[in-house]
Scaffold this active site. Structure first.
Site, mmCIF file in Angstrom:
data_model
loop_
_atom_site.group_PDB
_atom_site.id
_atom_site.type_symbol
_atom_site.label_atom_id
_atom_site.label_comp_id
_atom_site.label_asym_id
_atom_site.label_seq_id
_atom_site.Cartn_x
_atom_site.Cartn_y
_atom_site.Cartn_z
ATOM 1 N N LYS A 79 0.870 -1.169 0.000
ATOM 2 C CA LYS A 79 0.000 0.000 0.000
ATOM 3 C C LYS A 79 0.909 1.221 0.000
ATOM 4 O O LYS A 79 2.066 1.149 0.443
ATOM 5 C CB LYS A 79 -0.847 -0.004 1.275
ATOM 6 C CG LYS A 79 -2.125 0.762 1.175
ATOM 7 C CD LYS A 79 -3.285 -0.085 0.674
ATOM 8 C CE LYS A 79 -4.549 0.745 0.591
ATOM 9 N NZ LYS A 79 -5.728 -0.014 0.191
ATOM 10 N N GLY A 184 -25.611 1.790 2.990
ATOM 11 C CA GLY A 184 -24.789 2.448 1.965
ATOM 12 C C GLY A 184 -25.077 1.883 0.585
ATOM 13 O O GLY A 184 -24.731 0.743 0.293
ATOM 14 N N VAL A 185 -25.761 2.691 -0.245
ATOM 15 C CA VAL A 185 -26.045 2.225 -1.614
ATOM 16 C C VAL A 185 -25.284 3.101 -2.610
ATOM 17 O O VAL A 185 -25.851 3.763 -3.474
ATOM 18 C CB VAL A 185 -27.573 2.180 -1.911
ATOM 19 C CG1 VAL A 185 -28.147 0.864 -1.446
ATOM 20 C CG2 VAL A 185 -28.321 3.339 -1.259
ATOM 21 N N GLY A 186 -23.970 3.115 -2.444
ATOM 22 C CA GLY A 186 -23.078 3.837 -3.358
ATOM 23 C C GLY A 186 -22.654 2.917 -4.487
ATOM 24 O O GLY A 186 -23.430 2.077 -4.966
ATOM 25 N N ASN A 187 -21.402 3.035 -4.905
ATOM 26 C CA ASN A 187 -20.919 2.276 -6.064
ATOM 27 C C ASN A 187 -21.103 0.775 -5.905
ATOM 28 O O ASN A 187 -21.539 0.096 -6.821
ATOM 29 C CB ASN A 187 -19.438 2.573 -6.303
ATOM 30 C CG ASN A 187 -19.267 3.945 -6.896
ATOM 31 O OD1 ASN A 187 -20.052 4.363 -7.741
ATOM 32 N ND2 ASN A 187 -18.261 4.679 -6.436
ATOM 33 N N VAL A 188 -20.760 0.234 -4.744
ATOM 34 C CA VAL A 188 -20.876 -1.202 -4.535
ATOM 35 C C VAL A 188 -22.285 -1.561 -4.036
ATOM 36 O O VAL A 188 -22.934 -2.466 -4.573
ATOM 37 C CB VAL A 188 -19.817 -1.712 -3.527
ATOM 38 C CG1 VAL A 188 -20.012 -3.196 -3.249
ATOM 39 C CG2 VAL A 188 -18.404 -1.454 -4.049
HETATM 40 P P1 NAD Z 1 -19.101 4.766 -2.154
HETATM 41 O O1 NAD Z 1 -18.534 5.984 -1.532
HETATM 42 O O2 NAD Z 1 -19.461 4.772 -3.599
HETATM 43 O O3 NAD Z 1 -20.424 4.302 -1.368
HETATM 44 C C1 NAD Z 1 -20.547 4.374 0.012
HETATM 45 C C2 NAD Z 1 -21.961 4.864 0.288
HETATM 46 O O4 NAD Z 1 -22.158 4.818 1.690
HETATM 47 C C3 NAD Z 1 -22.188 6.300 -0.168
HETATM 48 O O5 NAD Z 1 -23.381 6.384 -0.922
HETATM 49 C C4 NAD Z 1 -22.293 7.064 1.152
HETATM 50 O O6 NAD Z 1 -23.172 8.188 1.061
HETATM 51 C C5 NAD Z 1 -22.816 6.004 2.084
HETATM 52 N N1 NAD Z 1 -22.564 6.252 3.493
HETATM 53 C C6 NAD Z 1 -21.444 6.772 4.067
HETATM 54 N N2 NAD Z 1 -21.584 6.838 5.400
HETATM 55 C C7 NAD Z 1 -22.824 6.322 5.679
HETATM 56 C C8 NAD Z 1 -23.548 6.125 6.879
HETATM 57 N N3 NAD Z 1 -23.074 6.481 8.068
HETATM 58 N N4 NAD Z 1 -24.787 5.565 6.796
HETATM 59 C C9 NAD Z 1 -25.295 5.218 5.595
HETATM 60 N N5 NAD Z 1 -24.652 5.409 4.424
HETATM 61 C C10 NAD Z 1 -23.435 5.952 4.470
HETATM 62 O O7 NAD Z 1 -18.057 3.604 -1.821
HETATM 63 P P2 NAD Z 1 -18.005 2.152 -2.482
HETATM 64 O O8 NAD Z 1 -16.982 2.139 -3.549
HETATM 65 O O9 NAD Z 1 -19.385 1.705 -2.771
HETATM 66 O O10 NAD Z 1 -17.396 1.305 -1.291
HETATM 67 C C11 NAD Z 1 -18.215 0.926 -0.189
HETATM 68 C C12 NAD Z 1 -17.371 0.185 0.841
HETATM 69 O O11 NAD Z 1 -16.805 -0.989 0.243
HETATM 70 C C13 NAD Z 1 -16.187 0.983 1.367
HETATM 71 O O12 NAD Z 1 -15.966 0.616 2.719
HETATM 72 C C14 NAD Z 1 -15.021 0.487 0.526
HETATM 73 O O13 NAD Z 1 -13.789 0.617 1.206
HETATM 74 C C15 NAD Z 1 -15.392 -0.974 0.376
HETATM 75 N N6 NAD Z 1 -14.788 -1.595 -0.797
HETATM 76 C C16 NAD Z 1 -15.039 -1.080 -2.037
HETATM 77 C C17 NAD Z 1 -14.446 -1.671 -3.152
HETATM 78 C C18 NAD Z 1 -14.727 -1.150 -4.535
HETATM 79 O O14 NAD Z 1 -14.394 -1.839 -5.513
HETATM 80 N N7 NAD Z 1 -15.336 0.025 -4.678
HETATM 81 C C19 NAD Z 1 -13.606 -2.788 -3.005
HETATM 82 C C20 NAD Z 1 -13.388 -3.307 -1.720
HETATM 83 C C21 NAD Z 1 -13.981 -2.694 -0.628
#
Ligand code: NAD
Length: 365
Positions: A79, A184-188
């Site tokens: 990292k 959390g309904v973001g990217n993942v």
């Molecule tokens: P993202 O930022 O697109 O989505 C996260 C979502 O969670 C956002 O919509 C945000 O508004 C919401 N959020 C934040 N705090 C919150 C809370 N207190 N209550 C409710 N919702 C809340 O991120 P992502 O890429 O979807 O990743 C999500 C998680 O998965 C992270 O912990 C990330 O480290 C982990 N992760 C992601 C990947 C990847 O490929 N993107 C890979 C491994 C792990």
């Protein structure tokens, strides 16, 4: 002293770089390369002290060794961190200087995006080095074009892992009518919700970002709930997909779901919460096992694998989790402990004669 740092854990290599002209201060940590070159994100964060930055990079780097080994990838763990505020201090010159830092390690470490850095930042670093990943436009594993964003693959891997947990707990992987709460309904999280919806599950969702919440309600018919209620709903599965440390002294006694399976990193607030979940009868899918889809995707980008290779490898996440669940039952040990043991078996097996050997760096082309 670094060798006696509580997080040092036999790191193979640490590299500190300072570029007075651009203000770059960066650290690259390589934990273990017995399976292959170290791959992990490059994080930019305004650490209050150098000690904080060292601690973070050491912990994150070690975590990548475990994640890649558990996913059976020919990758080691590493990292990097850039000390600074990404909104104030990030310049093209600084990113190019980071590219030179990466280049100086000759491919022993390969950087991908992380918090504070984006695909376009990695491309700027890439002017100075080949040792950046997760930046190529190529066909995605589901047939749609991919710009390097690993989220769709992470979401699919989480879906596969969640199904394996359901099969283990309820004896069937039919998700029709399964009740799932997603934090959390973001990217993942959104893409996971879509897979679940297509498989017939009923969804409850929360997000602090109202647009994201609305999208899940409108497009997937999910029920919106408040952030404070999501983890304690009377559902079958809780899927935390927002931030870490949500499985803690406060939430674990209040859980009603019998499965926790979500993509967020570092879900356990403290290591002993692994045992606390087991005592409560909750089946926990260890985060670094279930969310490995992203690193699998980046690996195949580097090695030129096809979308079918990515899909087939991601589907092994289900087998790994089943092995963890079964071993946990046999031994009485909690699933997080078993996942660590299994990862150690997988990277220690490769250890003899390996480690920072140039001939092992087969993935830097
Ligand atoms: P993202 O930022 O697109 O989505 C996260 C979502 O969670 C956002 O919509 C945000 O508004 C919401 N959020 C934040 N705090 C919150 C809370 N207190 N209550 C409710 N919702 C809340 O991120 P992502 O890429 O979807 O990743 C999500 C998680 O998965 C992270 O912990 C990330 O480290 C982990 N992760 C992601 C990947 C990847 O490929 N993107 C890979 C491994 C792990």
């Amino acid at each position: 002293m670094l060798f006696s740092h509580p997080e040092f854990d036999h790191h193979e290599h640490l590299s500190f770089f300072c570029d007075a002209e651009t203000g770059l201060k960066s650290i690259i940590a390589i934990h273990n390369t017995s399976r292959g070159p170290a791959l992990g994100g490059c994080r930019m964060y305004p650490y209050a002290t150098d000690e904080e930055a060292v601690r973070d990079v050491l912990r994150l780097s070690r975590g990548m060794t475990y994640k890649s080994a558990l996913a059976n990838l020919d990758l080691g763990g590493g990292k990097s961190v850039i000390i600074g505020d990404s909104r104030k201090h990030k310049t093209e010159a600084l990113l190019e200087a980071m590219g030179r830092h990466l280049e100086s390690l000759g491919g022993h470490y390969i950087a991908a995006e992380d918090s504070g850095t984006s695909v376009s930042d990695l491309k700027i670093m890439g002017r100075q080095t080949r040792h950046v990943a997760g930046i190529a436009s190529r066909p995605g594993f589901d047939g749609t074009p991919s710009n390097g964003d690993p989220s769709p693959v992470t979401a699919y891997g989480t879906f596969i892992g969640l199904k394996a947990a359901v099969k283990h707990r309820f004896g069937s992987s039919d998700l029709t009518g399964l009740k799932v709460a997603i934090q959390g309904v973001g990217n993942v999280g959104f893409r996971l919700a879509r897979h679940l919806k297509q498989a017939g599950a009923e969804l409850w969702v929360t997000d602090i970002h109202t647009d994201n919440l609305q999208r899940a309600v409108e497009e997937l018919g999910a029920t919106a709930v408040s952030s404070s209620d999501i983890l304690t709903l009377p559902v079958d599965v809780v899927a935390p997909c927002a931030m870490g440390a949500v499985l803690n002294d406060h939430s674990i006694p209040a859980l009603k779901a019998s499965i926790v399976a979500g993509a967020a990193n570092n879900l356990l607030d403290r290591p002993e919460h692994d045992e606390a979940l087991k005592r409560r009868g909750v089946l926990y899918a260890p985060d670094f096992a279930i969310n490995a889809g992203g690193i699998i995707d980046v690996f195949y980008e580097r090695t030129g694998g096809s979308p079918d290779n990515v899909r087939a490898h991601v589907e092994t996440i289900g087998d790994t989790l089943t092995e963890i669940f079964e071993r946990s039952e046999r031994t009485g040990l909690p699933t997080g402990t078993i996942a660590n043991e299994l990862a150690e078996e997988r990277f220690k097996k490769h250890a003899a004669g390996a480690g920072l050997a140039p001939q092992r760096l087969t993935c830097t082309g």
